[in-house]
Design a protein around this motif. Structure first.
Motif, mmCIF file in Angstrom:
data_model
loop_
_atom_site.group_PDB
_atom_site.id
_atom_site.type_symbol
_atom_site.label_atom_id
_atom_site.label_comp_id
_atom_site.label_asym_id
_atom_site.label_seq_id
_atom_site.Cartn_x
_atom_site.Cartn_y
_atom_site.Cartn_z
ATOM 1 N N CYS A 123 12.486 4.239 9.575
ATOM 2 C CA CYS A 123 11.786 3.670 10.725
ATOM 3 C C CYS A 123 11.032 2.432 10.251
ATOM 4 O O CYS A 123 10.346 2.482 9.224
ATOM 5 C CB CYS A 123 10.814 4.694 11.318
ATOM 6 N N VAL A 124 11.157 1.327 10.974
ATOM 7 C CA VAL A 124 10.475 0.085 10.633
ATOM 8 C C VAL A 124 9.553 -0.312 11.780
ATOM 9 O O VAL A 124 9.987 -0.409 12.925
ATOM 10 C CB VAL A 124 11.479 -1.058 10.362
ATOM 11 N N LEU A 175 0.839 -1.200 0.000
ATOM 12 C CA LEU A 175 0.000 0.000 0.000
ATOM 13 C C LEU A 175 0.873 1.248 0.000
ATOM 14 O O LEU A 175 1.662 1.480 0.914
ATOM 15 C CB LEU A 175 -0.913 0.010 1.228
ATOM 16 N N HIS A 176 0.716 2.048 -1.048
ATOM 17 C CA HIS A 176 1.403 3.327 -1.153
ATOM 18 C C HIS A 176 0.440 4.446 -0.764
ATOM 19 O O HIS A 176 -0.777 4.309 -0.893
ATOM 20 C CB HIS A 176 1.866 3.570 -2.590
ATOM 21 N N LEU A 177 0.992 5.570 -0.338
ATOM 22 C CA LEU A 177 0.202 6.788 -0.112
ATOM 23 C C LEU A 177 -1.000 6.509 0.780
ATOM 24 O O LEU A 177 -2.086 7.037 0.565
ATOM 25 C CB LEU A 177 -0.271 7.357 -1.466
ATOM 26 N N VAL A 189 7.402 0.534 6.556
ATOM 27 C CA VAL A 189 8.752 1.078 6.435
ATOM 28 C C VAL A 189 8.649 2.542 6.034
ATOM 29 O O VAL A 189 8.127 2.870 4.965
ATOM 30 C CB VAL A 189 9.597 0.295 5.413
ATOM 31 N N HIS A 190 9.135 3.394 6.908
ATOM 32 C CA HIS A 190 9.111 4.845 6.698
ATOM 33 C C HIS A 190 10.480 5.303 6.221
ATOM 34 O O HIS A 190 11.499 4.984 6.819
ATOM 35 C CB HIS A 190 8.745 5.526 8.026
ATOM 36 N N ARG A 191 10.514 5.993 5.085
ATOM 37 C CA ARG A 191 11.753 6.522 4.506
ATOM 38 C C ARG A 191 12.837 5.440 4.409
ATOM 39 O O ARG A 191 13.946 5.570 4.929
ATOM 40 C CB ARG A 191 12.256 7.734 5.295
ATOM 41 N N ALA A 192 12.499 4.381 3.730
ATOM 42 C CA ALA A 192 13.436 3.266 3.550
ATOM 43 C C ALA A 192 14.754 3.754 2.988
ATOM 44 O O ALA A 192 14.780 4.493 2.000
ATOM 45 C CB ALA A 192 12.823 2.224 2.620
ATOM 46 N N ASP A 234 1.235 5.749 17.214
ATOM 47 C CA ASP A 234 2.175 6.074 18.285
ATOM 48 C C ASP A 234 3.448 6.706 17.730
ATOM 49 O O ASP A 234 4.040 7.587 18.364
ATOM 50 C CB ASP A 234 2.541 4.812 19.080
ATOM 51 N N ALA A 235 3.878 6.246 16.549
ATOM 52 C CA ALA A 235 5.090 6.788 15.935
ATOM 53 C C ALA A 235 4.854 8.118 15.232
ATOM 54 O O ALA A 235 5.803 8.823 14.890
ATOM 55 C CB ALA A 235 5.652 5.776 14.929
ATOM 56 N N GLY A 236 3.589 8.463 15.009
ATOM 57 C CA GLY A 236 3.257 9.730 14.368
ATOM 58 C C GLY A 236 3.609 9.804 12.898
ATOM 59 O O GLY A 236 3.857 10.886 12.369
ATOM 60 N N LEU A 237 3.594 8.673 12.203
ATOM 61 C CA LEU A 237 3.944 8.673 10.786
ATOM 62 C C LEU A 237 2.806 9.274 9.961
ATOM 63 O O LEU A 237 1.646 8.895 10.136
ATOM 64 C CB LEU A 237 4.231 7.248 10.304
ATOM 65 N N ARG A 238 3.170 10.170 9.039
ATOM 66 C CA ARG A 238 2.144 10.838 8.239
ATOM 67 C C ARG A 238 2.418 10.773 6.736
ATOM 68 O O ARG A 238 1.538 11.055 5.940
ATOM 69 C CB ARG A 238 2.046 12.324 8.634
ATOM 70 N N ARG A 239 3.631 10.424 6.328
ATOM 71 C CA ARG A 239 3.941 10.373 4.903
ATOM 72 C C ARG A 239 5.209 9.543 4.680
ATOM 73 O O ARG A 239 5.864 9.128 5.622
ATOM 74 C CB ARG A 239 4.148 11.771 4.319
ATOM 75 N N ALA A 240 5.524 9.329 3.394
ATOM 76 C CA ALA A 240 6.758 8.648 2.986
ATOM 77 C C ALA A 240 6.915 7.276 3.625
ATOM 78 O O ALA A 240 7.991 6.906 4.079
ATOM 79 C CB ALA A 240 7.977 9.515 3.303
ATOM 80 N N ALA A 241 5.827 6.514 3.661
ATOM 81 C CA ALA A 241 5.874 5.169 4.234
ATOM 82 C C ALA A 241 5.189 4.187 3.302
ATOM 83 O O ALA A 241 4.218 4.525 2.615
ATOM 84 C CB ALA A 241 5.210 5.149 5.607
ATOM 85 N N VAL A 242 5.690 2.961 3.288
ATOM 86 C CA VAL A 242 5.111 1.869 2.517
ATOM 87 C C VAL A 242 4.583 0.826 3.495
ATOM 88 O O VAL A 242 5.262 0.480 4.462
ATOM 89 C CB VAL A 242 6.146 1.233 1.579
ATOM 90 N N ILE A 243 3.368 0.332 3.241
ATOM 91 C CA ILE A 243 2.757 -0.690 4.089
ATOM 92 C C ILE A 243 2.787 -2.014 3.345
ATOM 93 O O ILE A 243 2.266 -2.128 2.235
ATOM 94 C CB ILE A 243 1.302 -0.323 4.430
ATOM 95 N N LEU A 244 3.412 -3.022 3.945
ATOM 96 C CA LEU A 244 3.487 -4.360 3.363
ATOM 97 C C LEU A 244 2.610 -5.298 4.186
ATOM 98 O O LEU A 244 2.723 -5.322 5.414
ATOM 99 C CB LEU A 244 4.922 -4.878 3.372
#
Length: 249
Positions: free
Chosen positions: A199-200, A163-165, A190-193, A214-224
């Motif tokens: 961050c993984v 899953l992108h975006l 995986v954030h900013r691989a 909890d990590a506050g991720l909002r962009r630049a991440a891929v969901i596998l």
């Protein structure tokens, strides 16, 4: 002159192709996506190159820069994050350049999903588990998805899902796919691989949303998502000891 669309890979300066670094070194003008790129990537550029960050530009403005620079006789590189074949707006930009009479070509890059899989040391196609990978995104503040491309339809295949975006909607998305994948199905974010801020997050369909929030991720991440991520599949027939290697196919 030719506009060169160049895949910058996942963002790390040492994950560009040799061709990409050569084009950057030769370019007079470089347009780059500052939101997703490690600034070290730009170290491949000539010190005299005109660098244009596109993160606050719309499509018309970006194409305007490309056309103007090309007509001045400049060598132009349009960097894209990951690989230009996926979610890069290559088709829109290329179409407008063609209409303006500007030639263009494409240099591929390392796609984000491949970089993410490398970070966690996982093969996404594991024998007897999953032999297909679905690359998709979800609709939020973006163009509509085709009716045939619903997340539920893709999830029904139980293929490895990328899953992108989609990181801001991870909780709702896990709810959508839970009936097909199961609450205990492995999920890795995986954030900013490959970048310094990498961050993984590892979890399951049931609990990955908590970790992301909890990590506050909002962009630049891929969901596998998928059982292949458990790394406990069967043996590949291609390398099996019992395979008849004298057979021809």
């Amino acid at each position: 002159m030719t506009v060169h669309f160049v895949g910058a890979g996942p963002g790390a300066a040492d994950l560009l192709t040799v061709r990409a670094t050569r084009l950057l070194a030769q370019a007079d003008v470089v347009l780059y996506p500052g939101t997703y790129l490690d600034p070290e990537v730009l170290a491949h550029c000539s010190p005299t190159a005109d660098l244009v960050d596109t993160q606050d530009l719309d499509l018309a403005q970006i194409v305007g820069h490309l056309v103007a620079a090309s007509r001045r006789g400049s060598t132009v590189v349009r960097l894209t994050s990951g690989d230009p074949s996926v979610y890069s707006a290559l088709s829109e930009q290329g179409r407008r350049l063609t209409e303006a009479g500007v030639a263009w070509d494409v240099t591929p890059g390392v796609p984000a999903y491949a970089a993410a899989a490398a970070v966690i040391g996982s093969e996404l196609t594991v024998p007897l588990v999953s032999q297909s990978v679905v690359l998709t995104r979800t609709q939020a503040r973006s163009s509509a998805m085709a009716r045939t491309e619903s997340l539920e339809a893709f999830a029904a295949t139980r293929a490895t899902l990328v899953l992108h975006l989609a990181i801001t909607r991870v909780r709702a998305l896990m709810t959508q796919i839970a009936p097909q994948y199961g609450a205990d199905c492995p999920v890795v974010v995986v954030h900013r691989a490959s970048q310094p801020e990498q961050c993984v997050l590892r979890g399951t369909v049931a609990d990955i949303a908590d970790a992301v929030e909890d990590a506050g991720l909002r962009r630049a991440a891929v969901i596998l998502v998928g059982r292949a991520l458990a790394n406990d599949g069967g043996e590949s027939w291609l390398y099996a000891s019992q395979r008849d290697r004298s057979s021809k196919h």
